[in-house]
Design a protein around this motif. Sequence first.
Motif, PDB file in Angstrom:
ATOM      1  N   UNK A   1       0.862  -1.175   0.000  1.00  0.00           N
ATOM      2  CA  UNK A   1       0.000   0.000   0.000  1.00  0.00           C
ATOM      3  C   UNK A   1       0.898   1.225   0.000  1.00  0.00           C
ATOM      4  N   UNK A   2       0.647   2.142  -0.893  1.00  0.00           N
ATOM      5  CA  UNK A   2       1.381   3.405  -0.943  1.00  0.00           C
ATOM      6  C   UNK A   2       0.392   4.525  -0.673  1.00  0.00           C
ATOM      7  N   UNK A   3       0.664   5.303   0.381  1.00  0.00           N
ATOM      8  CA  UNK A   3      -0.221   6.400   0.738  1.00  0.00           C
ATOM      9  C   UNK A   3       0.605   7.641   1.059  1.00  0.00           C
ATOM     10  N   UNK A   4       0.161   8.787   0.555  1.00  0.00           N
ATOM     11  CA  UNK A   4       0.863  10.045   0.822  1.00  0.00           C
ATOM     12  C   UNK A   4       0.253  10.797   2.007  1.00  0.00           C
ATOM     13  N   UNK A   5      -0.552  10.132   2.808  1.00  0.00           N
ATOM     14  CA  UNK A   5      -1.198  10.768   3.945  1.00  0.00           C
ATOM     15  C   UNK A   5      -0.139  11.224   4.955  1.00  0.00           C
ATOM     16  N   UNK A   6      -0.255  12.469   5.430  1.00  0.00           N
ATOM     17  CA  UNK A   6       0.697  13.041   6.380  1.00  0.00           C
ATOM     18  C   UNK A   6      -0.017  13.226   7.714  1.00  0.00           C
ATOM     19  N   UNK A   7       0.540  12.616   8.770  1.00  0.00           N
ATOM     20  CA  UNK A   7      -0.075  12.661  10.095  1.00  0.00           C
ATOM     21  C   UNK A   7       0.874  13.287  11.105  1.00  0.00           C
ATOM     22  N   UNK A   8       0.312  13.970  12.128  1.00  0.00           N
ATOM     23  CA  UNK A   8       1.114  14.410  13.261  1.00  0.00           C
ATOM     24  C   UNK A   8       1.575  13.162  13.979  1.00  0.00           C
ATOM     25  N   UNK A   9       2.810  13.196  14.457  1.00  0.00           N
ATOM     26  CA  UNK A   9       3.379  11.998  15.059  1.00  0.00           C
ATOM     27  C   UNK A   9       4.174  12.368  16.300  1.00  0.00           C
ATOM     28  N   UNK A  10       3.994  11.631  17.381  1.00  0.00           N
ATOM     29  CA  UNK A  10       4.752  11.896  18.603  1.00  0.00           C
ATOM     30  C   UNK A  10       6.096  11.192  18.590  1.00  0.00           C
ATOM     31  N   UNK A  11       6.266  10.178  17.724  1.00  0.00           N
ATOM     32  CA  UNK A  11       7.525   9.440  17.697  1.00  0.00           C
ATOM     33  C   UNK A  11       8.593  10.153  16.859  1.00  0.00           C
ATOM     34  N   UNK A  12       8.196  11.125  16.049  1.00  0.00           N
ATOM     35  CA  UNK A  12       9.146  11.944  15.287  1.00  0.00           C
ATOM     36  C   UNK A  12       8.762  13.401  15.493  1.00  0.00           C
ATOM     37  N   UNK A  13       9.691  14.287  15.227  1.00  0.00           N
ATOM     38  CA  UNK A  13       9.394  15.711  15.373  1.00  0.00           C
ATOM     39  C   UNK A  13       8.513  16.142  14.214  1.00  0.00           C
ATOM     40  N   UNK A  14       7.340  16.673  14.523  1.00  0.00           N
ATOM     41  CA  UNK A  14       6.455  17.165  13.469  1.00  0.00           C
ATOM     42  C   UNK A  14       5.489  16.133  12.974  1.00  0.00           C
ATOM     43  N   UNK A  15       5.689  15.723  11.718  1.00  0.00           N
ATOM     44  CA  UNK A  15       4.736  14.810  11.092  1.00  0.00           C
ATOM     45  C   UNK A  15       5.487  13.742  10.294  1.00  0.00           C
ATOM     46  N   UNK A  16       4.713  12.751   9.845  1.00  0.00           N
ATOM     47  CA  UNK A  16       5.313  11.666   9.074  1.00  0.00           C
ATOM     48  C   UNK A  16       4.318  11.126   8.064  1.00  0.00           C
ATOM     49  N   UNK A  17       4.826  10.319   7.150  1.00  0.00           N
ATOM     50  CA  UNK A  17       3.991   9.586   6.203  1.00  0.00           C
ATOM     51  C   UNK A  17       4.086   8.110   6.614  1.00  0.00           C
ATOM     52  N   UNK A  18       3.269   7.700   7.565  1.00  0.00           N
ATOM     53  CA  UNK A  18       3.437   6.357   8.135  1.00  0.00           C
ATOM     54  C   UNK A  18       3.143   5.210   7.171  1.00  0.00           C
ATOM     55  N   UNK A  19       2.355   5.458   6.151  1.00  0.00           N
ATOM     56  CA  UNK A  19       1.977   4.378   5.243  1.00  0.00           C
ATOM     57  C   UNK A  19       2.463   4.645   3.818  1.00  0.00           C
ATOM     58  N   UNK A  20       3.608   5.346   3.694  1.00  0.00           N
ATOM     59  CA  UNK A  20       4.153   5.665   2.379  1.00  0.00           C
ATOM     60  C   UNK A  20       4.486   4.396   1.598  1.00  0.00           C
ATOM     61  N   UNK A  21       4.936   3.370   2.296  1.00  0.00           N
ATOM     62  CA  UNK A  21       5.247   2.088   1.662  1.00  0.00           C
ATOM     63  C   UNK A  21       4.988   0.989   2.683  1.00  0.00           C
ATOM     64  N   UNK A  22       3.746   0.578   2.804  1.00  0.00           N
ATOM     65  CA  UNK A  22       3.363  -0.422   3.793  1.00  0.00           C
ATOM     66  C   UNK A  22       3.106  -1.760   3.122  1.00  0.00           C
ATOM     67  N   UNK A  23       3.668  -2.803   3.705  1.00  0.00           N
ATOM     68  CA  UNK A  23       3.426  -4.155   3.188  1.00  0.00           C
ATOM     69  C   UNK A  23       2.067  -4.634   3.690  1.00  0.00           C
ATOM     70  N   UNK A  24       1.278  -5.173   2.789  1.00  0.00           N
ATOM     71  CA  UNK A  24      -0.020  -5.736   3.175  1.00  0.00           C
ATOM     72  C   UNK A  24       0.252  -7.155   3.660  1.00  0.00           C
ATOM     73  N   UNK A  25       0.249  -7.330   4.974  1.00  0.00           N
ATOM     74  CA  UNK A  25       0.523  -8.632   5.569  1.00  0.00           C
ATOM     75  C   UNK A  25      -0.706  -9.525   5.474  1.00  0.00           C
ATOM     76  N   UNK A  26      -1.874  -8.922   5.676  1.00  0.00           N
ATOM     77  CA  UNK A  26      -3.124  -9.675   5.613  1.00  0.00           C
ATOM     78  C   UNK A  26      -4.260  -8.701   5.333  1.00  0.00           C
ATOM     79  N   UNK A  27      -5.193  -9.105   4.506  1.00  0.00           N
ATOM     80  CA  UNK A  27      -6.424  -8.350   4.326  1.00  0.00           C
ATOM     81  C   UNK A  27      -7.550  -9.346   4.079  1.00  0.00           C
TER      82      UNK A  27
END
Length: 167
Positions: free
Chosen positions: A105-131
């Motif tokens: 799954x490739x998504x350009x969604x930008x979210x506020x994130x506490x684990x990094x400063x500012x924001x991130x694209x957490x699902x820019x390149x996500x492997x679909x393990x199960x659906x």
Amino acid sequence: MKNKLPFLFIAGLILINLLSNSCKKDKQNNIETLFSSGSWQLASVRYTISVGDTIKLDTTLNTTCDTTQVFTFKEDKTCTYTNFNCVHQPTASGHWALAENNLFLNSDIVCKDTSVVGSSKPFANAQIYNIGQYSLVLLTGDIQNYTINTKRKVIRYGFVRQKAAAQ
């Protein structure tokens, strides 16, 4: 001969019908339909650090989260995420697409994130393990190009399909 003619005619009609129906194409493939046929509520987040097949750290995140996190995919290839990483925030919006092999799954969604400063694209390149019809598992982090001696950090997001609101 007269009795065989109607049977041949009916058999011919059935054959034509089968051939014409087999050529119809859907706009989406089955995996895209599973993604976009409802909203996905986050059920668990698991963070793992491993080297080779040895797990060094395995922890569950978001165990005390008091907000509902929802990932929604729409047929027009837009998506939204509400309260990413248990941070009260406006709903983040973006676009989504599947890789040609339907494994990522490739998504350009930008979210506020506490684990990094500012924001991130957490699902820019996500492997679909199960659906499936009721569950979705995505892997992010070090999911590609690693060796047996490489330290890997992988985040596993587990989602369950939300029930549709009564109308």
